[in-house]
Write a protein that holds these residues in place. Structure first.
Motif, PDB file in Angstrom:
ATOM      1  N   ALA A 246     -57.412  29.636 -24.782  1.00  0.00           N
ATOM      2  CA  ALA A 246     -57.172  28.293 -25.306  1.00  0.00           C
ATOM      3  C   ALA A 246     -57.089  27.220 -24.538  1.00  0.00           C
ATOM      4  O   ALA A 246     -57.446  26.149 -24.588  1.00  0.00           O
ATOM      5  CB  ALA A 246     -55.945  28.319 -26.163  1.00  0.00           C
ATOM      6  N   ALA A 247     -56.510  27.527 -23.300  1.00  0.00           N
ATOM      7  CA  ALA A 247     -56.385  26.701 -22.163  1.00  0.00           C
ATOM      8  C   ALA A 247     -57.406  26.277 -21.569  1.00  0.00           C
ATOM      9  O   ALA A 247     -57.726  25.001 -21.535  1.00  0.00           O
ATOM     10  CB  ALA A 247     -55.381  27.514 -20.972  1.00  0.00           C
TER      11      ALA A 247
ATOM     12  N   ASP B  39     -47.700  22.534 -25.579  1.00  0.00           N
ATOM     13  CA  ASP B  39     -47.341  23.754 -26.608  1.00  0.00           C
ATOM     14  C   ASP B  39     -47.831  25.074 -26.004  1.00  0.00           C
ATOM     15  O   ASP B  39     -46.933  26.136 -26.114  1.00  0.00           O
ATOM     16  CB  ASP B  39     -47.666  23.370 -27.974  1.00  0.00           C
ATOM     17  CG  ASP B  39     -46.945  22.280 -28.649  1.00  0.00           C
ATOM     18  OD1 ASP B  39     -45.769  22.007 -28.102  1.00  0.00           O
ATOM     19  OD2 ASP B  39     -47.328  21.873 -29.630  1.00  0.00           O
ATOM     20  N   LEU B  40     -48.940  25.116 -25.752  1.00  0.00           N
ATOM     21  CA  LEU B  40     -49.653  26.406 -25.093  1.00  0.00           C
ATOM     22  C   LEU B  40     -48.853  27.068 -23.991  1.00  0.00           C
ATOM     23  O   LEU B  40     -48.703  28.152 -23.717  1.00  0.00           O
ATOM     24  CB  LEU B  40     -51.170  26.203 -24.760  1.00  0.00           C
ATOM     25  CG  LEU B  40     -51.919  27.577 -24.353  1.00  0.00           C
ATOM     26  CD1 LEU B  40     -51.857  28.476 -25.562  1.00  0.00           C
ATOM     27  CD2 LEU B  40     -53.453  26.919 -24.051  1.00  0.00           C
ATOM     28  N   ALA B  41     -48.428  26.044 -23.397  1.00  0.00           N
ATOM     29  CA  ALA B  41     -47.929  26.315 -21.620  1.00  0.00           C
ATOM     30  C   ALA B  41     -46.518  26.803 -22.285  1.00  0.00           C
ATOM     31  O   ALA B  41     -46.036  28.077 -21.629  1.00  0.00           O
ATOM     32  CB  ALA B  41     -47.499  25.375 -20.947  1.00  0.00           C
TER      33      ALA B  41
ATOM     34  N   THR C  74     -54.012  32.773 -24.592  1.00  0.00           N
ATOM     35  CA  THR C  74     -53.425  31.708 -23.804  1.00  0.00           C
ATOM     36  C   THR C  74     -54.605  31.077 -22.893  1.00  0.00           C
ATOM     37  O   THR C  74     -54.846  29.964 -22.726  1.00  0.00           O
ATOM     38  CB  THR C  74     -52.221  32.112 -23.081  1.00  0.00           C
ATOM     39  OG1 THR C  74     -51.138  32.506 -23.991  1.00  0.00           O
ATOM     40  CG2 THR C  74     -51.667  30.992 -22.329  1.00  0.00           C
ATOM     41  N   ASP C  75     -55.365  32.132 -22.195  1.00  0.00           N
ATOM     42  CA  ASP C  75     -56.225  31.849 -21.109  1.00  0.00           C
ATOM     43  C   ASP C  75     -57.450  31.031 -21.939  1.00  0.00           C
ATOM     44  O   ASP C  75     -57.860  30.116 -21.572  1.00  0.00           O
ATOM     45  CB  ASP C  75     -56.944  32.933 -20.452  1.00  0.00           C
ATOM     46  CG  ASP C  75     -55.798  33.571 -19.553  1.00  0.00           C
ATOM     47  OD1 ASP C  75     -54.549  32.827 -19.111  1.00  0.00           O
ATOM     48  OD2 ASP C  75     -56.009  34.678 -19.122  1.00  0.00           O
TER      49      ASP C  75
ATOM     50  N   ALA D 243     -46.336  37.133 -25.549  1.00  0.00           N
ATOM     51  CA  ALA D 243     -47.237  36.110 -25.672  1.00  0.00           C
ATOM     52  C   ALA D 243     -48.624  36.745 -25.500  1.00  0.00           C
ATOM     53  O   ALA D 243     -48.947  37.701 -24.615  1.00  0.00           O
ATOM     54  CB  ALA D 243     -47.295  34.998 -24.726  1.00  0.00           C
ATOM     55  N   ASP D 244     -49.726  36.391 -26.113  1.00  0.00           N
ATOM     56  CA  ASP D 244     -51.146  36.938 -26.092  1.00  0.00           C
ATOM     57  C   ASP D 244     -51.708  36.268 -24.666  1.00  0.00           C
ATOM     58  O   ASP D 244     -52.180  35.169 -24.920  1.00  0.00           O
ATOM     59  CB  ASP D 244     -51.956  36.654 -27.310  1.00  0.00           C
ATOM     60  CG  ASP D 244     -53.201  37.404 -27.272  1.00  0.00           C
ATOM     61  OD1 ASP D 244     -53.760  37.847 -26.299  1.00  0.00           O
ATOM     62  OD2 ASP D 244     -53.964  37.438 -28.399  1.00  0.00           O
ATOM     63  N   ALA D 245     -51.841  36.878 -23.671  1.00  0.00           N
ATOM     64  CA  ALA D 245     -52.540  36.318 -22.617  1.00  0.00           C
ATOM     65  C   ALA D 245     -53.850  35.930 -22.840  1.00  0.00           C
ATOM     66  O   ALA D 245     -54.210  35.162 -22.340  1.00  0.00           O
ATOM     67  CB  ALA D 245     -52.366  37.344 -21.265  1.00  0.00           C
TER      68      ALA D 245
ATOM     69  N   TYR E 287     -45.708  28.281 -25.086  1.00  0.00           N
ATOM     70  CA  TYR E 287     -46.093  29.776 -25.745  1.00  0.00           C
ATOM     71  C   TYR E 287     -46.233  30.648 -24.643  1.00  0.00           C
ATOM     72  O   TYR E 287     -45.975  31.862 -24.813  1.00  0.00           O
ATOM     73  CB  TYR E 287     -47.094  29.502 -26.784  1.00  0.00           C
ATOM     74  CG  TYR E 287     -47.694  30.931 -27.135  1.00  0.00           C
ATOM     75  CD1 TYR E 287     -46.956  31.662 -28.157  1.00  0.00           C
ATOM     76  CD2 TYR E 287     -48.917  31.386 -26.591  1.00  0.00           C
ATOM     77  CE1 TYR E 287     -47.558  32.926 -28.451  1.00  0.00           C
ATOM     78  CE2 TYR E 287     -49.251  32.818 -26.998  1.00  0.00           C
ATOM     79  CZ  TYR E 287     -48.778  33.477 -27.888  1.00  0.00           C
ATOM     80  OH  TYR E 287     -49.321  34.569 -28.319  1.00  0.00           O
ATOM     81  N   ALA E 288     -47.148  30.453 -23.705  1.00  0.00           N
ATOM     82  CA  ALA E 288     -47.419  31.456 -22.568  1.00  0.00           C
ATOM     83  C   ALA E 288     -46.205  32.252 -21.990  1.00  0.00           C
ATOM     84  O   ALA E 288     -46.411  33.178 -21.248  1.00  0.00           O
ATOM     85  CB  ALA E 288     -48.326  30.753 -21.592  1.00  0.00           C
TER      86      ALA E 288
END
Length: 64
Positions: free
Chosen positions: A38-39, A20-22, A35-36, A30-32, A24-25
């Motif tokens: 959370a990943a 899901d995060l991928a 994303t970084d 998208a908030d980079a 969203y990214a």
């Protein structure tokens, strides 16, 4: 995929969150930074020895 144990359920849930995060990214806006962060957090929560995958595919590459 159907998890067969609590550890497997956690692993499956984490993989789904990463997927899901991928997705969203790559969305516009998208908030980079999110994303970084959370990943890395999700990746760090994965065990070094992944639970076995139970599926309908062949047991060995090229089999079937």
């Amino acid at each position: 995929m159907i998890a067969v144990c609590a550890r497997c359920e956690d692993f499956e849930r984490t993989i789904r969150l990463m997927n899901d995060l991928a997705l969203y990214a790559v969305l516009p806006g998208a908030d980079a930074e999110f994303t970084d962060t959370a990943a890395y957090a999700l990746a760090a929560s994965l065990p070094f020895d992944a639970p076995p995958v139970i599926g309908d595919g062949p047991d060995e590459p090229g089999a079937g």
